[in-house]
Design a protein around this motif. Structure first.
Motif, short mmCIF file in Angstrom:
data_model
loop_
_atom_site.label_atom_id
_atom_site.label_comp_id
_atom_site.label_asym_id
_atom_site.label_seq_id
_atom_site.Cartn_x
_atom_site.Cartn_y
_atom_site.Cartn_z
N THR A 80 0.95 -1.22 -0.22
CA THR A 80 -0.12 -0.39 -0.43
C THR A 80 0.90 1.26 0.61
O THR A 80 2.13 1.15 0.48
CB THR A 80 -1.44 -0.05 1.28
OG1 THR A 80 -1.35 -0.99 1.29
CG2 THR A 80 -1.81 1.08 1.18
N LEU A 81 0.48 2.40 -0.89
CA LEU A 81 1.47 3.78 -0.98
C LEU A 81 0.24 4.54 -0.65
O LEU A 81 -0.57 5.34 -1.32
CB LEU A 81 1.93 3.84 -2.48
CG LEU A 81 2.69 5.31 -2.69
CD1 LEU A 81 3.27 4.96 -1.66
CD2 LEU A 81 2.77 4.81 -4.36
N VAL A 82 0.36 5.11 0.32
CA VAL A 82 -0.46 6.65 0.73
C VAL A 82 0.54 8.03 -0.05
O VAL A 82 1.60 8.40 0.12
CB VAL A 82 -0.62 6.42 2.54
CG1 VAL A 82 -1.34 7.75 2.55
CG2 VAL A 82 -0.52 5.36 2.44
N LEU A 83 -0.07 8.41 -0.77
CA LEU A 83 -0.29 10.01 -1.44
C LEU A 83 -0.13 10.31 -0.31
O LEU A 83 -1.39 11.69 -0.21
CB LEU A 83 -1.01 10.00 -2.56
CG LEU A 83 -1.10 8.83 -3.90
CD1 LEU A 83 -1.52 9.61 -5.19
CD2 LEU A 83 0.45 8.65 -4.21
N GLY A 84 0.72 11.36 0.46
CA GLY A 84 -0.05 11.63 1.77
C GLY A 84 0.45 13.47 1.43
O GLY A 84 0.99 14.66 2.19
#
Length: 282
Positions: A192-196
């Motif tokens: 999972t990759l969060v675009l923060g």
């Protein structure tokens, strides 16, 4: 100084603010999810970027932006900036006790925890958001055993604002950032990759390609819009779709109406003119 307000009403607009134009990705998601609502958007373009500022400065700027929107009678304040969401929510809630305040960090963290199967979660954001550890804290509150690694990606902001959202150059820069970040997780990498940062959704296509099909990409703009809709329903504040009415948005900025209008097209998906932007002095 505390700013006491009467209770919110459904007919009032929703206030949205960001350090500049990145929060327009949140506004775009909000208008799509909440047809019929009115919105006031404020971009603090005179003082961007927030990502390199101190927490004290960001909190002060956020309170000043909120006061402009509160003065115009918003029913809800959406902090469409990950940096401000990570450090300024306590100051906003203290200064505006009668105004509901929602940020973008908590919904993004919650979505990441719901999506991940392995608990290996990568976060990309601004320097300030990464340094403050807001996503680490929010994710571990929900999933204490999560393995989290984060990385500031300042060039993504510049690329987005220049309208360079895809192509070999952009993909090469994405690779330079994601390769060492993913390597921290070992051979398996994150799932999972969060675009923060709210600038990053406009780069979603090259980010998703480089990340690979096995990595779920979490868009903090979309997750924030979902939380706002949920809150409005629970609080009985949703205005609902109005007959023969489109969503209405008023745009404000603290500097550079021409540049704001030009860059806004990339984030909002529609053209604006400088005449549509009201310049306000904080």
């Amino acid at each position: 100084m505390r700013y006491d307000m009467p209770g919110p009403e459904p007919a009032q607009p929703i206030g949205v603010f960001d350090s500049g134009v990145g929060g327009l990705t949140v506004l775009r998601a909000l208008t799509a999810r909440l047809p019929g609502e009115d919105f006031l958007y404020l971009g603090d373009t005179a003082r961007l970027p927030y990502g390199a500022k101190s927490p004290a400065s960001v909190s002060r700027y956020a309170v000043q932006c909120a006061r402009v929107l509160a003065d115009q009678g918003v029913k809800l304040l959406v902090v469409a900036c990950n940096t401000a969401s990570s450090v300024a929510l306590p100051a906003l809630r203290e200064n505006f006790p009668g105004l509901p305040v929602l940020g973008v960090v908590e919904p993004g963290a919650r979505a990441a925890c719901e999506r991940t199967d392995t608990g290996r979660i990568a976060v990309i954001a601004t320097e300030s958001t990464v340094r403050g550890g807001a996503y680490h804290t929010a994710i571990r509150r929900i999933r204490p055993n999560a393995q989290i690694h984060s990385l500031p990606c300042p060039l993504f902001v510049a690329l987005a604002e220049e309208g360079w959202t895809d192509g070999p150059l952009v993909e090469g820069i994405v690779q330079e950032y994601l390769r060492p970040l993913f390597a921290r997780f070992g051979e398996q990498g994150p799932d999972t990759l969060v675009l923060g940062c709210t600038h990053f959704p406009v780069l979603c296509a090259p980010i998703a390609r480089v990340a690979g099909s096995g990595v779920a990409v979490i868009d903090s703009a979309a997750t924030a819009a979902a939380q706002v809709a949920e809150y409005l329903d629970q609080a009985g504040l949703r205005r609902g779709k109005q007959a023969n009415a489109e969503e209405r948005v008023r745009f404000m900025a603290t500097d550079g109406a021409g540049r704001f209008a030009r860059v806004a097209g990339v984030f909002l998906g529609q053209d604006l003119t400088p005449e549509q932007i009201t310049i306000v002095d904080l």
